[in-house]
Design an enzyme around this catalytic site. Structure first.
Site, PDB file in Angstrom:
ATOM      1  N   CYS A 177       0.829  -1.206   0.000  1.00 46.05           N
ATOM      2  CA  CYS A 177       0.000   0.000   0.000  1.00 46.05           C
ATOM      3  C   CYS A 177       0.863   1.254   0.000  1.00 46.05           C
ATOM      4  CB  CYS A 177      -0.962   0.020   1.178  1.00 46.05           C
ATOM      5  SG  CYS A 177      -2.209   1.333   1.011  1.00 46.05           S
ATOM      6  N   CYS A 357      -5.754   2.218  -4.569  1.00 43.65           N
ATOM      7  CA  CYS A 357      -5.254   2.883  -3.372  1.00 43.65           C
ATOM      8  C   CYS A 357      -6.207   4.019  -3.014  1.00 43.65           C
ATOM      9  CB  CYS A 357      -3.849   3.413  -3.606  1.00 43.65           C
ATOM     10  SG  CYS A 357      -3.085   4.083  -2.117  1.00 43.65           S
TER      11      CYS A 357
END
Length: 430
Positions: A177, A357
């Site tokens: 991430c 994201c």
């Protein structure tokens, strides 16, 4: 020191004490989703999952814990409660692989044999790579949303700090991430602005990379928030040491002519993202490429050397963003292609590099970045509903209310909503 490739894990050849048609290494999001997707296609499969953990975590929720939005306990469940009921759970640590004999070697010299293997153990967070960091994590103003027990401390610090310097770091890629370091920074800044403290806090972002975000299309929206919060950006700087007692952080950067330089700076709050790499037992194995990642074809996720091995999730060398969204898209591809390799299904499924994201730029708004291999923007929703290049309240609702149940009740249960695999040759997916 580089780990040597292992051709044999031990001096003696132990007796095999377990055998399964399919063995999955890793019971994170990728492993559980793959097992469930396989069973959705063929309910009678003989599958074993190897993982020593007692708890399964919804890691995308830790950013929200660090901002006081989620309670930490909502992001954790007992491992046994999330594994499919028909799967055999081998609660053990993997020591090595013997692909020539279709064997996984466990600690204690136990052997688990397989007909087909799926490798998805996730990443190793290398806290020890930063001098002094392990000794000061969770105190002295040093925190990280990358650990379950530290995300609440992030929120505690955000609430307590009245003024001073708040530093947020990002190590060299790849990391899981890649937007998470910024998410913590934006949500903290938003809270300080809402409570009238933003002008008293000097916020700095130190990234080892050269840009704010890897997909340029989303940078303009992010830069508006950087400017609004008064954040100072520092690119090419890598955190190399922390002195918690003295509240000092050391950063190093490469110089254009070669060599490097380091400097120290003080802090009142330091949010650290540790360097990350594949687990040691992956890097030391014959399954790894030269950089230590599981070596798979980026489209089919089949190992480049061993045809009965597949890999997905954060530990592979596919050039996609390492996110839960990527694993959710990869799991059905692996499930289909594994069964196709057995002659059970026709055609070949293709992974296009999708990753997502949700960049939490303020409480109540998100820049929803979605992209494929090569950084090609790939929105799931029409722009009139959610324009990923702009901050959006509906995207926040998706992150806060929809994605957690989608994870627990959808992805981990083999329900492939919006992620049915694309086929390479005109066949329909299972």
């Amino acid at each position: 020191m580089e780990l040597e490739k292992l051709t044999a894990p031990c001096a003696v050849s132990p007796q095999s004490d377990e055998q399964h048609d399919i063995v999955i290494v890793g019971a994170g999001s990728a492993g559980v989703a793959t097992a469930s997707s396989l069973l959705a296609r063929m309910p009678d499969l003989d599958i074993a999952i190897i993982d020593p953990a007692d708890v399964h975590y919804y890691q995308p929720g830790w950013t929200m814990v660090g901002a006081g939005v989620f309670r930490p306990e909502t992001t954790a469940r007992p491992m046994g409660s999330v594994l499919p009921g028909k799967v055999r759970w081998i609660k053990a640590v993997v020591a090595a692989f013997e692909p020539a004999t279709n064997a996984v070697i466990l600690d204690g010299n136990r052997v688990v044999k397989y007909r087909q293997l799926v490798v998805c153990p996730g990443l190793k967070l290398d806290w020890n790579a930063i001098d002094g960091l392990p000794q000061t994590l969770g105190r002295n103003g040093v925190t990280s949303n990358y650990r379950y027990n530290l995300a609440p401390y992030t929120w505690q610090l955000v609430q307590q700090i009245k003024g001073g310097r708040a530093l947020f770091t990002q190590p060299p890629m790849p990391i899981k991430c890649a937007g998470a370091p910024q998410k913590a920074m934006y949500l903290s800044s938003d809270h300080w602005r809402r409570t009238g403290r933003l002008d008293q806090i000097d916020i700095e972002f130190f990234s080892a990379g050269p840009a704010l975000f890897g997909v340029a299309d989303y940078v303009p929206a992010l830069m508006k928030y950087v400017e609004s919060y008064g954040i100072n950006l520092n690119f090419g700087f890598n955190l190399t040491a922390v002195d918690g007692e003295a509240r000092q952080a050391t950063f190093t950067r490469a110089l254009p002519g070669g060599g490097s330089e380091s400097f120290e700076t003080g802090f009142d709050m330091l949010h650290v993202v540790p360097p990350q790499k594949a687990p040691d037992f992956i890097r030391a194995s014959l399954l790894a490429d030269a950089a230590g990642w599981v070596d798979v074809d980026p489209a089919t996720l089949r190992h480049r050397v061993y045809e009965n091995i597949f890999g997905l999730g954060d530990a592979t060398n596919t050039p996609n963003a390492k996110t839960a969204a990527a694993a959710r898209k990869q799991a059905p591809v692996v499930a289909h292609n594994l069964l196709a390799a057995r002659g059970e299904l026709p055609g070949e499924a293709i992974y296009d590099g999708y990753g997502s994201c949700p960049l939490t730029v303020e409480r109540g708004k998100i820049v929803l970045a979605e992209f494929l291999y090569g950084g090609k923007v790939a929105p799931t929703f029409p722009t009139w509903l959610i324009d990923g290049k702009k901050p959006c309240g509906l995207a926040w609702l998706l992150k806060e209310r929809i994605l957690p149940p989608l994870y627990w009740r959808g992805m981990l249960k083999g329900r492939e909503w919006f992620v049915k695999p694309r086929m390479a040759d005109g066949y329909s997916s299972a």
